[in-house]
Scaffold this motif. Sequence first.
Motif, PDB file in Angstrom:
ATOM      1  N   ASP A 184       0.893  -1.012  -0.021  1.00 50.74           N
ATOM      2  CA  ASP A 184      -0.295  -0.008   0.046  1.00 50.74           C
ATOM      3  C   ASP A 184       1.037   1.245   0.098  1.00 50.74           C
ATOM      4  O   ASP A 184       0.680   2.354  -0.323  1.00 50.74           O
ATOM      5  CB  ASP A 184      -0.895  -0.045   1.342  1.00 50.74           C
ATOM      6  N   ILE A 185       2.054   1.128   0.522  1.00 46.42           N
ATOM      7  CA  ILE A 185       3.096   2.077   0.695  1.00 46.42           C
ATOM      8  C   ILE A 185       4.388   1.283   0.406  1.00 46.42           C
ATOM      9  O   ILE A 185       4.742   0.329   0.828  1.00 46.42           O
ATOM     10  CB  ILE A 185       3.141   2.738   1.787  1.00 46.42           C
ATOM     11  N   PHE A 186       5.118   2.107  -0.518  1.00 47.14           N
ATOM     12  CA  PHE A 186       6.648   1.772  -0.769  1.00 47.14           C
ATOM     13  C   PHE A 186       7.620   2.290   0.052  1.00 47.14           C
ATOM     14  O   PHE A 186       7.364   3.859   0.051  1.00 47.14           O
ATOM     15  CB  PHE A 186       7.095   2.064  -2.128  1.00 47.14           C
ATOM     16  N   VAL A 187       8.591   2.014   0.578  1.00 48.14           N
ATOM     17  CA  VAL A 187       9.479   2.936   1.311  1.00 48.14           C
ATOM     18  C   VAL A 187      10.783   2.519   0.846  1.00 48.14           C
ATOM     19  O   VAL A 187      11.337   1.361   0.848  1.00 48.14           O
ATOM     20  CB  VAL A 187       9.674   2.609   2.727  1.00 48.14           C
ATOM     21  N   VAL A 188      11.610   3.314   0.134  1.00 51.16           N
ATOM     22  CA  VAL A 188      13.137   3.229   0.006  1.00 51.16           C
ATOM     23  C   VAL A 188      14.048   3.722   1.153  1.00 51.16           C
ATOM     24  O   VAL A 188      13.798   4.899   1.300  1.00 51.16           O
ATOM     25  CB  VAL A 188      13.403   3.831  -1.367  1.00 51.16           C
ATOM     26  N   ASN A 189      14.290   3.072   1.906  1.00 45.91           N
ATOM     27  CA  ASN A 189      14.950   3.080   3.304  1.00 45.91           C
ATOM     28  C   ASN A 189      16.424   3.310   2.777  1.00 45.91           C
ATOM     29  O   ASN A 189      16.842   3.029   1.722  1.00 45.91           O
ATOM     30  CB  ASN A 189      14.749   2.245   4.339  1.00 45.91           C
ATOM     31  N   GLY A 212      -4.532  -1.260 -12.969  1.00 50.61           N
ATOM     32  CA  GLY A 212      -5.594  -1.863 -12.753  1.00 50.61           C
ATOM     33  C   GLY A 212      -5.890  -2.117 -11.321  1.00 50.61           C
ATOM     34  O   GLY A 212      -6.866  -2.635 -10.854  1.00 50.61           O
ATOM     35  N   ARG A 213      -4.864  -1.552 -10.512  1.00 46.32           N
ATOM     36  CA  ARG A 213      -5.204  -1.458  -9.043  1.00 46.32           C
ATOM     37  C   ARG A 213      -6.031  -0.518  -8.803  1.00 46.32           C
ATOM     38  O   ARG A 213      -6.423   0.505  -9.547  1.00 46.32           O
ATOM     39  CB  ARG A 213      -3.977  -1.174  -8.407  1.00 46.32           C
ATOM     40  N   SER A 214      -6.984  -0.671  -7.771  1.00 47.27           N
ATOM     41  CA  SER A 214      -8.055   0.499  -7.412  1.00 47.27           C
ATOM     42  C   SER A 214      -7.649   1.720  -7.423  1.00 47.27           C
ATOM     43  O   SER A 214      -6.784   2.154  -8.340  1.00 47.27           O
ATOM     44  CB  SER A 214      -8.643   0.002  -5.870  1.00 47.27           C
ATOM     45  N   ASP A 215      -8.318   2.618  -6.981  1.00 47.38           N
ATOM     46  CA  ASP A 215      -8.030   4.248  -6.760  1.00 47.38           C
ATOM     47  C   ASP A 215      -6.960   4.365  -5.935  1.00 47.38           C
ATOM     48  O   ASP A 215      -6.805   5.612  -5.887  1.00 47.38           O
ATOM     49  CB  ASP A 215      -9.197   4.742  -6.568  1.00 47.38           C
ATOM     50  N   TRP A 216      -6.292   3.491  -5.535  1.00 50.67           N
ATOM     51  CA  TRP A 216      -5.138   3.828  -4.552  1.00 50.67           C
ATOM     52  C   TRP A 216      -3.778   3.643  -5.195  1.00 50.67           C
ATOM     53  O   TRP A 216      -3.666   2.653  -5.657  1.00 50.67           O
ATOM     54  CB  TRP A 216      -5.028   3.000  -3.395  1.00 50.67           C
ATOM     55  N   SER A 217      -2.907   4.518  -5.423  1.00 52.47           N
ATOM     56  CA  SER A 217      -1.701   4.409  -6.319  1.00 52.47           C
ATOM     57  C   SER A 217      -0.687   4.552  -4.794  1.00 52.47           C
ATOM     58  O   SER A 217      -0.491   5.460  -4.256  1.00 52.47           O
ATOM     59  CB  SER A 217      -1.593   5.444  -7.053  1.00 52.47           C
ATOM     60  N   PRO A 218      -0.186   3.369  -4.793  1.00 50.20           N
ATOM     61  CA  PRO A 218       0.872   3.144  -3.621  1.00 50.20           C
ATOM     62  C   PRO A 218       1.915   4.284  -3.896  1.00 50.20           C
ATOM     63  O   PRO A 218       2.802   4.356  -4.841  1.00 50.20           O
ATOM     64  CB  PRO A 218       1.614   1.815  -3.712  1.00 50.20           C
ATOM     65  N   PRO A 219       2.047   5.209  -2.893  1.00 47.06           N
ATOM     66  CA  PRO A 219       3.337   6.140  -2.693  1.00 47.06           C
ATOM     67  C   PRO A 219       4.605   5.683  -2.584  1.00 47.06           C
ATOM     68  O   PRO A 219       4.501   4.485  -1.852  1.00 47.06           O
ATOM     69  CB  PRO A 219       2.734   7.285  -1.840  1.00 47.06           C
ATOM     70  N   ILE A 220       5.517   6.232  -3.158  1.00 50.48           N
ATOM     71  CA  ILE A 220       6.897   5.679  -2.788  1.00 50.48           C
ATOM     72  C   ILE A 220       7.783   6.638  -2.150  1.00 50.48           C
ATOM     73  O   ILE A 220       7.836   7.694  -2.689  1.00 50.48           O
ATOM     74  CB  ILE A 220       7.686   5.308  -4.279  1.00 50.48           C
ATOM     75  N   LEU A 221       8.132   6.367  -0.888  1.00 49.72           N
ATOM     76  CA  LEU A 221       8.577   7.312  -0.126  1.00 49.72           C
ATOM     77  C   LEU A 221      10.029   6.935   0.295  1.00 49.72           C
ATOM     78  O   LEU A 221      10.502   5.862   0.495  1.00 49.72           O
ATOM     79  CB  LEU A 221       7.825   7.443   1.302  1.00 49.72           C
TER      80      LEU A 221
END
Lengths: 312, 156
Positions: A184-189, A212-221
């Motif tokens: 749901d969220i990506f983290v580049v640590n 095609g994923r729902s209306d949530w686009s996983p942020p990349i932090l």
Amino acid sequence: MEIIERIRQRDVRAIARLMSLVENNAPEATAALKELYAITGQAFIVGITGPPGSGKSTLTDQLTKEFRGGGKTVGIIAVDPTSPFTGGAILADRIRMQQHSLDAGVFIRSMATRGHLGGLAKATGDVVNVLDAAGKEVILVETVGVGQDEVEVVKTADTCVVVTVPGLGDDVQAIKAGILEIADIFVVNKADREGADKTVAELQAMMGLAPGRSDWSPPILKTVATQGQGIAELAQGIFAHRAHLDRQGLRQTRQRERSRALFLELLQEQGTRRLLERASANGTLEQTIERIARREMDPYSAVEELLAKAGL
Amino acid sequence: MTESRGEATQASATGREVNDTMSEARKIRLLVAKPGLDGHDRGAKVIARAFRDAGFEVIYTGLRQTPEMIVSAAVQEDVDAIGLSCLSGAHMYLFPRIVELLRERGVDDVIVFAGGTIPDEDISALKKAGIAEIFTPGTSTSVAIDFVRTHVRPRP
């Protein structure tokens, strides 16, 4: 039941003891979980997963600090692998979480996988429920260091944070396939290292390939957990995802999916166990297996026969 | 401290035994803790590794722990035993303080043992203060493992 009352009153020893009973599959544990079930479902559950050494424990520690700053109580479950050779384990995630060890608003529990695959211990879901019943508002579940398809955390968590670091190889090898889909969220640590932007770009490109994923686009932090950089943004991202789930009624959907998985798992486990107990009572199970081995009987009919005898 | 792998290889002679070891109902949980300010954790790590290889679940919390932190971790992790390692010379204060804090919290079923550079003349005072056993340098890890196995309090 005395232990129930003590858990409702947030008695640390009672909580810890019930967790052990749950892990050891003790009959008292099932009795207590039955009683507590009605008051669970309140906590917000965040899964933290990613390859070994990506900084999951440090991120968990920093997120806890952030949530505590916002007045939330926090439960942490940190899972480490059991040695397949000795059955022992070294659970060392607490090393990175020392700043919370005297905070009554934080409960940290280390769990060994005890041979369970999928990135969590078998009893993790039940231990989450114990923390939930004990009133922890946010529960962080840190998986073992995972590779490509240990995605069980998705069955437990409302929000899944997938952690990676720069330099793991082309196309972010370690988080391909299964793990990519659960984020749901990506983290580049460790984003102060060389190649952080390249890793972010690769993740963006990969997400472009999986539409095609729902209306949530996983942020990349990007974070540098050891220095607390990017942690506030990560906490905001988690809250934003939670708001998204609430807006869309998706939290209920996820809870329903979770309930289904839990129910089916228990049914499968206990149904199989009871059938096997009945079937092996007078040695018929071994006889049947022997006949199958000698090709006197086929396994398909054997199963049908066994189920028919049980009235199924 | 050399024979840590002996039991390990025995237990893994066949796949089936491996599986049984993994799912054994009652695991002994041990907290290995380093109270005080010395920065030497090799001894603690050797102990942690040896107990893991003997099938224990070992929680290791790292260096420079206060007695309060150790007791808090022991309670949350519901351990059966606490192994303390101290090389700073402050053991006469730190070890008894940990036992005292456990008692204050009503914890009476956790055994506390210790190792490190403990002079012989301190041992009886520490035992009187509630430390179950002291293992001085040179003790084989298997002695400590046997001790804990024999002395943990039975629990459901």
